[in-house]
Structure formats: C-alpha cells, structure tokens
Write an enzyme that holds these catalytic residues in place. Structure first.
Site, PDB file in Angstrom:
ATOM      1  CD  GLU A  16      -2.175   4.330   3.179  1.00 33.34           C
ATOM      2  OE1 GLU A  16      -3.355   4.594   3.478  1.00 33.34           O
ATOM      3  OE2 GLU A  16      -1.856   3.490   2.309  1.00 33.34           O
ATOM      4  CB  CYS A  26      -2.333   1.909   6.049  1.00 34.99           C
ATOM      5  SG  CYS A  26      -1.832   1.011   4.550  1.00 34.99           S
ATOM      6  CG  HIS A  33      -1.998  -0.952   1.211  1.00 31.01           C
ATOM      7  ND1 HIS A  33      -3.153  -0.773   1.932  1.00 31.01           N
ATOM      8  CD2 HIS A  33      -2.154  -2.132   0.547  1.00 31.01           C
ATOM      9  CE1 HIS A  33      -3.971  -1.788   1.721  1.00 31.01           C
ATOM     10  NE2 HIS A  33      -3.385  -2.628   0.894  1.00 31.01           N
TER      11      HIS A  33
END
Length: 152
Positions: free
Chosen positions: A55, A86, A53
C-alpha cells in the site's frame, strides 16, 4: 472495470513479490476515471525495510502521478487487509475507497483487530472486504506453507 478486475491486478503485484521471496501482497490505486495510477508490492525482505508495504508503495506512486498528497476520488485495491501503518497512510492520502481481499487476523485495521476508519478521524473511507478472498488467501497460505517446509 469491476472490483475483481482491479484485485486481479493487485494479485499480479503480489505474485511479483512472491517471485522475489517477499510475502505476496500487492496493491493498485485507481483514479476516478478507473485508470491505474499507482502499483505496489511488499518489498520488506527485499529492501530490509519495515515500511515497504504494498500500500505504501502504491500510494507513493499515485501521489507522484497526480502531483498531490491528496488522492480524492481514488480507490485502493490490496490483496491483504491493511495494517495500522497502511490504514494511516490511506487516511492521510484521503483515499475514499478501500477494497481488500483476505482478512489479516493479527494486524488487520479494517475490522479484524480494529477498524481505524471508524475512529474519530475527520475522514472515513468506505471499506469492501473479501474481494477474490480465496485467491488472495491461497497465495498467502501457500507462501507460508512453503516457508515452514524449508525451515530447519
């Protein structure tokens, strides 16, 4: 720089994810002086890895930049409300400020489904949602519309 300026940088990362066929989510981490110390974009499809992801990538880069797992005094700017994974990384890195663009009604963990930052953890980041929300949401909406139009 203002929150919108940092979000525009996150949007640049999201557009790069879009260019490689991934869901367009981008993220930047700024230190207390306002310098970008981490950048990331969604690469789940590109790397075939569930933890890739935006993040996670930006937090990892920021930790390397400061030489510590603690990102005290930093701010994270992401185009889509963080998911539970996250949000957990944000808590573990002790990032005190989270700014996101579009809400994520299915997995959003800054208030859409749950606000993990209000739970009984020993750390509670400040959350600012809706920054450049329309631009962030439009990029995502366009991606999913295009996907539906090319699917059999």
């Amino acid at each position: 720089m203002e929150r919108e300026d940092y979000m525009r940088l996150a949007l640049e990362e999201a557009r790069q994810a879009l260019d490689t066929g991934d869901v367009p989510v981008g993220c930047v981490v700024a230190d207390a002086a306002g310098q970008i110390i981490g950048r990331g974009r969604n690469r789940r499809e590109q790397r075939k890895n569930a933890v890739c992801h935006a993040e996670m990538e930006a937090i990892q880069a920021a930790c390397c930049a400061v030489g510590s797992w603690r990102l005290d005094g930093c701010a994270l700017y992401v185009t889509l409300e963080p998911c539970p994974m996250c949000a957990g990384a944000i808590l573990n890195a002790r990032i005190p400020t989270v700014v996101y663009g579009a809400k994520e009604p299915q997995t959003g963990s800054c208030g859409s489904v749950i606000n993990l930052f209000e739970e009984r953890y020993g750390f509670h980041p400040a959350i600012y949602g809706g920054v450049l929300e329309r631009e962030c949401a439009d990029l995502l909406r366009g991606f999913f519309t295009d996907m539906r139009n090319v699917s059999p």
